[in-house]
Design an enzyme around this catalytic site. Structure first.
Site, PDB file in Angstrom:
ATOM      1  N   LYS A 221      11.562 -11.851 -15.568  1.00 19.81           N
ATOM      2  CA  LYS A 221      11.163 -10.622 -16.271  1.00 19.81           C
ATOM      3  C   LYS A 221       9.989 -10.899 -17.207  1.00 19.81           C
ATOM      4  O   LYS A 221       9.002 -10.176 -17.229  1.00 19.81           O
ATOM      5  CB  LYS A 221      12.359 -10.078 -17.068  1.00 19.81           C
ATOM      6  CG  LYS A 221      13.421  -9.414 -16.219  1.00 19.81           C
ATOM      7  CD  LYS A 221      13.037  -8.035 -15.780  1.00 19.81           C
ATOM      8  CE  LYS A 221      12.653  -7.792 -14.361  1.00 19.81           C
ATOM      9  NZ  LYS A 221      13.106  -8.450 -13.216  1.00 19.81           N
TER      10      LYS A 221
ATOM     11  N   GLU B 165      16.515 -15.027 -14.060  1.00 20.84           N
ATOM     12  CA  GLU B 165      16.113 -13.606 -14.081  1.00 20.84           C
ATOM     13  C   GLU B 165      15.422 -13.261 -15.392  1.00 20.84           C
ATOM     14  O   GLU B 165      14.410 -12.558 -15.406  1.00 20.84           O
ATOM     15  CB  GLU B 165      17.337 -12.714 -13.854  1.00 20.84           C
ATOM     16  CG  GLU B 165      17.082 -11.226 -13.973  1.00 20.84           C
ATOM     17  CD  GLU B 165      15.994 -10.698 -13.031  1.00 20.84           C
ATOM     18  OE1 GLU B 165      15.609 -11.405 -12.074  1.00 20.84           O
ATOM     19  OE2 GLU B 165      15.495  -9.588 -13.284  1.00 20.84           O
TER      20      GLU B 165
ATOM     21  N   HIS C  15      16.558 -34.352 -17.040  1.00 23.70           N
ATOM     22  CA  HIS C  15      16.016 -34.961 -15.813  1.00 23.70           C
ATOM     23  C   HIS C  15      14.542 -34.623 -15.643  1.00 23.70           C
ATOM     24  O   HIS C  15      14.042 -34.551 -14.524  1.00 23.70           O
ATOM     25  CB  HIS C  15      16.839 -34.498 -14.606  1.00 23.70           C
ATOM     26  CG  HIS C  15      18.264 -34.923 -14.693  1.00 23.70           C
ATOM     27  ND1 HIS C  15      18.697 -36.204 -14.406  1.00 23.70           N
ATOM     28  CD2 HIS C  15      19.362 -34.249 -15.098  1.00 23.70           C
ATOM     29  CE1 HIS C  15      19.996 -36.298 -14.612  1.00 23.70           C
ATOM     30  NE2 HIS C  15      20.434 -35.113 -15.034  1.00 23.70           N
TER      31      HIS C  15
ATOM     32  N   TRP D 209      -3.141  -2.297  -1.644  1.00 21.43           N
ATOM     33  CA  TRP D 209      -2.817  -3.594  -2.250  1.00 21.43           C
ATOM     34  C   TRP D 209      -3.347  -4.613  -1.266  1.00 21.43           C
ATOM     35  O   TRP D 209      -2.815  -4.766  -0.181  1.00 21.43           O
ATOM     36  CB  TRP D 209      -1.311  -3.706  -2.415  1.00 21.43           C
ATOM     37  CG  TRP D 209      -0.846  -4.870  -3.212  1.00 21.43           C
ATOM     38  CD1 TRP D 209      -0.950  -5.048  -4.558  1.00 21.43           C
ATOM     39  CD2 TRP D 209      -0.199  -6.053  -2.716  1.00 21.43           C
ATOM     40  NE1 TRP D 209      -0.389  -6.255  -4.929  1.00 21.43           N
ATOM     41  CE2 TRP D 209       0.064  -6.888  -3.825  1.00 21.43           C
ATOM     42  CE3 TRP D 209       0.181  -6.479  -1.449  1.00 21.43           C
ATOM     43  CZ2 TRP D 209       0.697  -8.125  -3.700  1.00 21.43           C
ATOM     44  CZ3 TRP D 209       0.814  -7.706  -1.323  1.00 21.43           C
ATOM     45  CH2 TRP D 209       1.053  -8.516  -2.445  1.00 21.43           C
TER      46      TRP D 209
ATOM     47  N   GLU E 120       6.717 -11.838 -15.168  1.00 24.12           N
ATOM     48  CA  GLU E 120       6.054 -10.837 -14.317  1.00 24.12           C
ATOM     49  C   GLU E 120       5.443  -9.692 -15.102  1.00 24.12           C
ATOM     50  O   GLU E 120       4.548  -9.020 -14.607  1.00 24.12           O
ATOM     51  CB  GLU E 120       7.009 -10.305 -13.254  1.00 24.12           C
ATOM     52  CG  GLU E 120       8.132  -9.427 -13.734  1.00 24.12           C
ATOM     53  CD  GLU E 120       8.938  -8.839 -12.574  1.00 24.12           C
ATOM     54  OE1 GLU E 120       8.348  -8.456 -11.554  1.00 24.12           O
ATOM     55  OE2 GLU E 120      10.166  -8.789 -12.699  1.00 24.12           O
TER      56      GLU E 120
ATOM     57  N   LYS F 234       5.872  -3.046  -5.969  1.00 19.39           N
ATOM     58  CA  LYS F 234       7.294  -2.753  -6.158  1.00 19.39           C
ATOM     59  C   LYS F 234       8.113  -3.286  -4.987  1.00 19.39           C
ATOM     60  O   LYS F 234       9.247  -3.700  -5.163  1.00 19.39           O
ATOM     61  CB  LYS F 234       7.525  -1.248  -6.303  1.00 19.39           C
ATOM     62  CG  LYS F 234       8.989  -0.868  -6.555  1.00 19.39           C
ATOM     63  CD  LYS F 234       9.548  -1.513  -7.797  1.00 19.39           C
ATOM     64  CE  LYS F 234      11.001  -1.176  -8.034  1.00 19.39           C
ATOM     65  NZ  LYS F 234      11.593  -1.989  -9.145  1.00 19.39           N
TER      66      LYS F 234
ATOM     67  N   ARG G 165       3.881   1.213  -6.524  1.00 18.81           N
ATOM     68  CA  ARG G 165       3.896   0.225  -5.428  1.00 18.81           C
ATOM     69  C   ARG G 165       2.870  -0.884  -5.663  1.00 18.81           C
ATOM     70  O   ARG G 165       2.890  -1.908  -4.995  1.00 18.81           O
ATOM     71  CB  ARG G 165       3.630   0.936  -4.093  1.00 18.81           C
ATOM     72  CG  ARG G 165       4.626   2.033  -3.780  1.00 18.81           C
ATOM     73  CD  ARG G 165       4.124   2.963  -2.688  1.00 18.81           C
ATOM     74  NE  ARG G 165       4.096   2.351  -1.390  1.00 18.81           N
ATOM     75  CZ  ARG G 165       5.139   2.326  -0.546  1.00 18.81           C
ATOM     76  NH1 ARG G 165       6.275   2.864  -0.938  1.00 18.81           N
ATOM     77  NH2 ARG G 165       5.051   1.767   0.626  1.00 18.81           N
TER      78      ARG G 165
ATOM     79  N   ASN H 220      -0.381   1.586   5.946  1.00 22.71           N
ATOM     80  CA  ASN H 220       0.398   0.643   5.149  1.00 22.71           C
ATOM     81  C   ASN H 220       1.015  -0.336   6.133  1.00 22.71           C
ATOM     82  O   ASN H 220       1.640   0.063   7.107  1.00 22.71           O
ATOM     83  CB  ASN H 220       1.502   1.361   4.358  1.00 22.71           C
ATOM     84  CG  ASN H 220       2.413   0.357   3.650  1.00 22.71           C
ATOM     85  OD1 ASN H 220       1.956  -0.709   3.234  1.00 22.71           O
ATOM     86  ND2 ASN H 220       3.700   0.660   3.568  1.00 22.71           N
TER      87      ASN H 220
ATOM     88  N   CYS I 148       0.830  -1.200   0.000  1.00 16.90           N
ATOM     89  CA  CYS I 148       0.000   0.000   0.000  1.00 16.90           C
ATOM     90  C   CYS I 148       0.865   1.249   0.000  1.00 16.90           C
ATOM     91  O   CYS I 148       2.075   1.193   0.193  1.00 16.90           O
ATOM     92  CB  CYS I 148      -0.873   0.015   1.244  1.00 16.90           C
ATOM     93  SG  CYS I 148      -1.872  -1.458   1.431  1.00 16.90           S
TER      94      CYS I 148
HETATM   95  C1  AGP Z   1      11.626  -8.073  -9.706  1.00 16.04           C
HETATM   96  O1  AGP Z   1      11.423  -7.570 -11.004  1.00 16.04           O
HETATM   97  C2  AGP Z   1      10.382  -8.017  -8.868  1.00 16.04           C
HETATM   98  N1  AGP Z   1       9.873  -6.690  -8.812  1.00 16.04           N
HETATM   99  C3  AGP Z   1      10.573  -8.676  -7.507  1.00 16.04           C
HETATM  100  O2  AGP Z   1      10.973 -10.017  -7.699  1.00 16.04           O
HETATM  101  C4  AGP Z   1      11.606  -8.012  -6.560  1.00 16.04           C
HETATM  102  O3  AGP Z   1      12.908  -8.234  -7.047  1.00 16.04           O
HETATM  103  C5  AGP Z   1      11.474  -8.657  -5.176  1.00 16.04           C
HETATM  104  O4  AGP Z   1      10.185  -8.380  -4.671  1.00 16.04           O
HETATM  105  C6  AGP Z   1      12.536  -8.168  -4.172  1.00 16.04           C
HETATM  106  O5  AGP Z   1      12.377  -6.795  -3.971  1.00 16.04           O
HETATM  107  P1  AGP Z   1      13.570  -6.013  -3.234  1.00 16.04           P
HETATM  108  O6  AGP Z   1      14.773  -6.122  -4.114  1.00 16.04           O
HETATM  109  O7  AGP Z   1      13.083  -4.610  -3.077  1.00 16.04           O
HETATM  110  O8  AGP Z   1      13.807  -6.701  -1.903  1.00 16.04           O
END
Ligand code: AGP
Length: 614
Positions: free
Chosen positions: A491, A487, A510, A77, A494, A609, A27, A103, A2
């Site tokens: 990307k 990674e 496997h 949120w 998400e 975020k 956020r 929040n 939030c």
């Molecule tokens: C990554 O693109 C995501 N937004 C998410 O996995 C993020 O990396 C994760 O929530 C960790 O956040 P932080 O680095 O602020 O701890």
């Protein structure tokens, strides 16, 4: 996660609240609302969905609230209760004289709710936050003072919270407090702001006070008073924020994510400046408060993180073990906190977090600190809760990252791990200096290599377009680029919602190879170096199962044209540094596919975020 905002001053408050919430959209949220004080009443307006829906709701009340100068706002949120108008904040007490935005999570809300209902409070929502409204109103009835009422409430609630509260019997006043959730006070001329994050008020003032846990601040247009949990006055330091409002503009890019991908060369330059001037000078990393003796005593390094930061941590493991010969364990924070760990005073614990507020990582760090470990934090937010736990603080200084998808902060974390590993190796004299200097020389030209990719995006865009309709995607790699595969898949997952998975290529046979057929694209991160041939043969195995083969490679081997359906070539780079370069095309492929699919690139559904709740 939030976001809250509050304002008290002499300007019309409605637009200040709405514009502030707009800047907190990154956020992630599913509903929003504001409460404003006018004609000695508190008026509350809420809406589900995007902020435009709230603006729509307000439009028919514009005149009556145009004179309001005090108010609070919230983007929600959902954690407790579905996203609907009733559960949206602000929440009020039964008489409607008190309103609160929050929040965090009130962990003991169930027992408090039962107690309050027994005292006659009527709850309207399913949220934990509504408990704060009723409890503070009950306390107010006892003490007839909003600040004292909030102090009483703060002693009764448990968990994480950033609260902004107003009461119609005390006009032109906000009372704010926090514990384990960020709350920053913006200091203006005859006005004050309170918000979860700086972007909410940076266009009005860059003077700020970071409220500390359990402090209670009373804001009126003429005065700011802060007290600690025992009511002792606090003289807080007003800090000049390092940001300019330009950080919050897209600067002509369609999305913040694309802008932040293009900022990455300069992010690396900024980190290296002052730390790595030239290859034959030692790395300067005074932020690391570990001398030669303490480094020699280290028997293990434990790295803790979530999401993209976890992938950076996994690459950090390869780098540190290669140069420092110290065993490194990497673990998702959410797993670490529920395991009986063997962390001790001879363990260096590294927390990696862009936001510095991720609840799981913060909890894990506090657990490790309690066991006597040296805590090193790598974060983009030196003003965060995690930074305050650090014995050594490595701020990556990537600038505010607005897009939910982490890109430049990831590159900044990787760069910081290279610097940390080389710094420790130089102090420990654990690796031959010639190779260290060679790597340092290559690091200095990494920005140019990334710029070469960014100016030649057409082939990457064509690759994204060709595979944008696929339902599943597999990324494979070996060695130091295995986390790159994870990674790259994250990307794509998400922001486009495609089911993308990263695998160590040796694991294909496997199990995962059973999924392969002509509907499944397999992207091989095929970097020159120790595992090139092995990965090539894994790619041939996948090709033999009719998978659609994509190569991301720095090899000029013509043979690849026969094996792969699509090839994305990138500039050559030493294998140990290749993760910093190989991730760029994967960020762009994810971006372009999500854009082609018309997704909400900067604010993907269901995501925040920073996940400040466990
Ligand atoms: C990554 O693109 C995501 N937004 C998410 O996995 C993020 O990396 C994760 O929530 C960790 O956040 P932080 O680095 O602020 O701890």
């Amino acid at each position: 996660m939030c976001g809250i905002i509050g304002y008290v001053g002499n300007k019309p408050v409605v637009d200040i609240l709405l514009d502030g919430l707009k800047q907190l959209e990154y956020r992630g949220y599913d509903s929003s609302g504001i409460a404003v004080e006018c004609d000695n009443q508190i008026k509350v307006y809420k809406a589900v969905g995007k902020l435009n829906n709230l603006r729509e709701e307000l439009s028919s009340h514009a005149y009556e609230i145009s004179k309001a100068n005090t108010g609070i706002g919230h983007i929600r949120w959902a954690t407790h209760g579905v996203p609907n108008v009733i559960n949206a904040h602000p929440h009020t007490c039964n008489c409607g004289k008190l309103a609160v935005v929050h929040n965090g999570i009130i962990e003991n809300y169930k027992e408090l709710k039962q107690k309050l209902e027994a005292l006659g409070c009527v709850f309207k929502s399913q949220t934990d936050t509504e408990v704060v409204a009723h409890l503070t109103a009950m306390n107010y009835a006892k003490v007839n003072d909003l600040k004292q009422a909030v102090q009483l409430t703060a002693h009764e609630i448990e968990g994480a919270y950033a609260l902004a509260i107003m009461h119609s019997d005390e006009p032109n006043k906000l009372v704010v407090t926090k514990r384990n959730a960020p709350l920053i006070i913006g200091v203006g001329e005859g006005e004050y702001y309170a918000a979860s994050d700086i972007p909410a008020f940076i266009q009005h003032t860059n003077n700020a006070i970071y409220l500390k846990d359990n402090e209670v601040a009373t804001l009126t247009p003429s005065e700011l008073k802060i007290e600690d949990s025992e009511g002792k006055p606090i003289i807080a330091k007003v800090e000049k924020l390092p940001w300019e409002p330009v950080a919050l503009s897209k600067m002509g890019y369609k999305h913040f994510m694309l802008k932040e991908i293009h900022e990455q060369p300069d992010v690396i330059r900024n980190i290296l400046a002052g730390k790595l001037r030239c290859s034959d000078e030692p790395i300067c990393l005074d932020e690391v408060k570990l001398n030669k003796d303490s480094l020699k005593k280290l028997n293990r390094i434990q790295v803790i993180a979530c999401g993209t930061s976890l992938h950076a941590a996994m690459i950090g493991k390869y780098i540190i073990e290669r140069f420092c010969q110290i065993p490194v364990d990497v673990e998702a924070s959410s797993e670490y906190i529920y395991r009986s760990t063997v962390t001790d005073s001879n363990t260096l614990v590294i927390g990696v977090s862009q936001s510095g507020e991720t609840a799981d990582t913060l909890t894990a760090i506090k657990q490790a600190k309690a066991k006597g470990s040296h805590i090193l934090i790598i974060t983009n937010r030196p003003d965060s809760a995690m930074a305050r736990e650090a014995d050594s603080l490595l701020s990556v200084n990537a600038g505010i990252e607005v897009s939910v998808a982490a890109t430049k902060s990831y590159i900044a974390q990787l760069t910081s791990f290279y610097l940390l590993a080389l710094y420790m190796a130089e102090i420990k004299e654990s690796h031959n200096i010639a190779e260290i200097n060679k790597i340092k020389q290559e690091m200095l030209v990494l920005p140019q290599k990334i710029e070469q990719i960014l100016v030649n995006k057409d082939n990457i865009k064509a690759c994204a377009r060709k595979y944008s309709s696929t339902r599943d995607f597999i990324y494979i790699a070996r060695g130091i680029n295995y986390p790159t595969a994870l990674e790259g898949a994250l990307k794509l997952k998400e922001i486009s919602y495609i089911n993308a998975t990263g695998y160590p290529a040796g694991e294909l046979k496997h199990g995962p190879i059973a999924m392969l057929d002509d509907t499944m694209p397999v992207l091989s991160i095929l970097m020159n170096g120790s595992v090139y041939e092995k990965l090539l043969s894994n790619s041939e195995e996948a090709k033999a199962r009719n998978a659609q083969m994509i190569a991301l490679t720095n090899s000029t081997d013509k043979k690849l044209d026969e094996l792969f359906d699509f090839i994305v070539r990138i500039p050559d780079v030493d294998e140990i540094l290749s993760p910093i370069v190989s991730i760029i095309p994967l960020q762009l492929i994810a971006y372009y596919i999500a854009e082609f699919l018309g997704k909400d690139v900067d604010q993907p559904r269901n995501l925040a975020k920073s996940v400040t709740v466990e």
